[in-house]
Design an enzyme around this catalytic site. Sequence first.
Site, short mmCIF file in Angstrom:
data_model
loop_
_atom_site.label_atom_id
_atom_site.label_comp_id
_atom_site.label_asym_id
_atom_site.label_seq_id
_atom_site.Cartn_x
_atom_site.Cartn_y
_atom_site.Cartn_z
N TYR A 139 9.92 4.37 -8.27
CA TYR A 139 9.94 4.29 -9.73
C TYR A 139 11.07 5.11 -10.35
CZ TYR A 139 5.36 2.05 -10.03
OH TYR A 139 4.31 1.19 -9.93
N LYS B 104 3.07 7.17 4.25
CA LYS B 104 3.43 6.26 5.34
C LYS B 104 4.56 6.95 6.11
CE LYS B 104 3.13 2.01 7.16
NZ LYS B 104 1.93 1.41 7.74
N ASP C 271 -2.19 2.57 4.55
CA ASP C 271 -2.90 1.31 4.84
C ASP C 271 -4.30 1.59 5.37
OD1 ASP C 271 -1.27 2.40 6.77
OD2 ASP C 271 -0.77 0.53 7.75
N ASP D 95 -0.10 3.92 -7.88
CA ASP D 95 -0.26 2.81 -8.81
C ASP D 95 -1.21 1.77 -8.23
OD1 ASP D 95 0.22 1.21 -11.03
OD2 ASP D 95 1.92 0.20 -10.07
#
Length: 366
Positions: A124, A191, A227, A251
């Site tokens: 972002y 991640k 995940d 988000d």
Amino acid sequence: MSYPVTFITGDGTGPELSDAVQKVLDATGVEFDWDFQTAGVDVYEEEGNPLPERVLDSVKERGLALKAPITTPVGSGFRSINVALRKELDLYACLRPCKAYEGVRTRFPDTDIVIVRENHEDLYAGIEFEQGDEKTDKLRKFIADTEGTELREDIGVTIKAISIYGTERIVREAFKYAQAYGRSKITLAHKANIMKFSDGLFLEVGTRVAEEEFGDSGIEFEERIIDNLCNQLVSRPEEYDVIVLPNLYGDIVSDLGAGLIGGLGLAPGANIGDDYAVFEAVHGSAPKYKGQNKVNPLGLLLSGLMLLHHIEETEAADRLEGAIAEIIREGESVTYDLKPSRDDPSAVGTSEMADAIIEKMDAVTA
Ligand code: NAD
């Protein structure tokens, strides 16, 4: 004591939500000195700027704002006011509690998590290289020279930037929140196995802050690959408490969290910085329902509840939350989205649901 607070009334369904929420907050007995400010699509047409300086000045003077949703036109028009506000006021932490109240339609009635999303960095940050642009070609050449990786000619690129500074302050904010609200565990999501220098840094710095600064806080700290976290959230959300994430995962997981607790109409939020705090629902301006007195006021009202906690008006906050919980549990004076079927004729309007909450608060006080 009267609290000076800016009330940004928004557009689309924002103004009707603002009316409903203002009357409930005023009925808590806490005195607010509201400064109503308009912003958004209509203001853009009238004043040529969707977020005029007067709005920012008002929030800067008061330090606190409650904000109804504002439309971001797709394609042409202006950039997101929501993003602009967060940047201008350096609101680096986005807090989104996801609590399932008894009576909502959810498969996960024991959900009570708080998402702490970093608000400025990650994908972002706004650093983008457009497909076909000369700059993108230079970037490709730079990457080929330094990394030895030949990227295709027809790429577009968005940069994922995560800093030590940004990570330290968001993880500190997660711990401060946990301490203030009696939460017992923080899960950091990442991640890092794939993105070693961005998510890897987030994990490394977050773990260091947890150990060095909050090691004796009594708050448990753990990490999860994003995940895996998503998988676990839709199987056993009750095992999670506070979750701290970089911007994009935050988000996505916020909307997942809203789904866990019965929908967007129920999801509140706060954008917090060192100097200012802006409270707003997770949902947008739902323009197709504009002027219909139809949408659920709870996203914005529960954001108002967060504001009450923020200013330490705990007694009023508890009374308000009790009334909201009771109205949801009874399931009568609620908007269409909280009824068993979306066209249930017994659904009430935005304003009537607010009135029912006020009545419930009064009944408890009497
Ligand atoms: P939205 O959240 O406005 O609406 C999507 C759907 O969710 C609605 O059609 C409705 O079915 C449901 N919904 C939303 N709020 C509800 C409520 N209070 N009660 C019951 N149901 C509700 O999302 P969108 O249509 O993608 O976005 C509309 C506009 O809002 C866009 O311009 C978007 O950029 C903007 N937006 C603003 C904010 C903000 O101001 N913070 C946040 C998200 C989106």
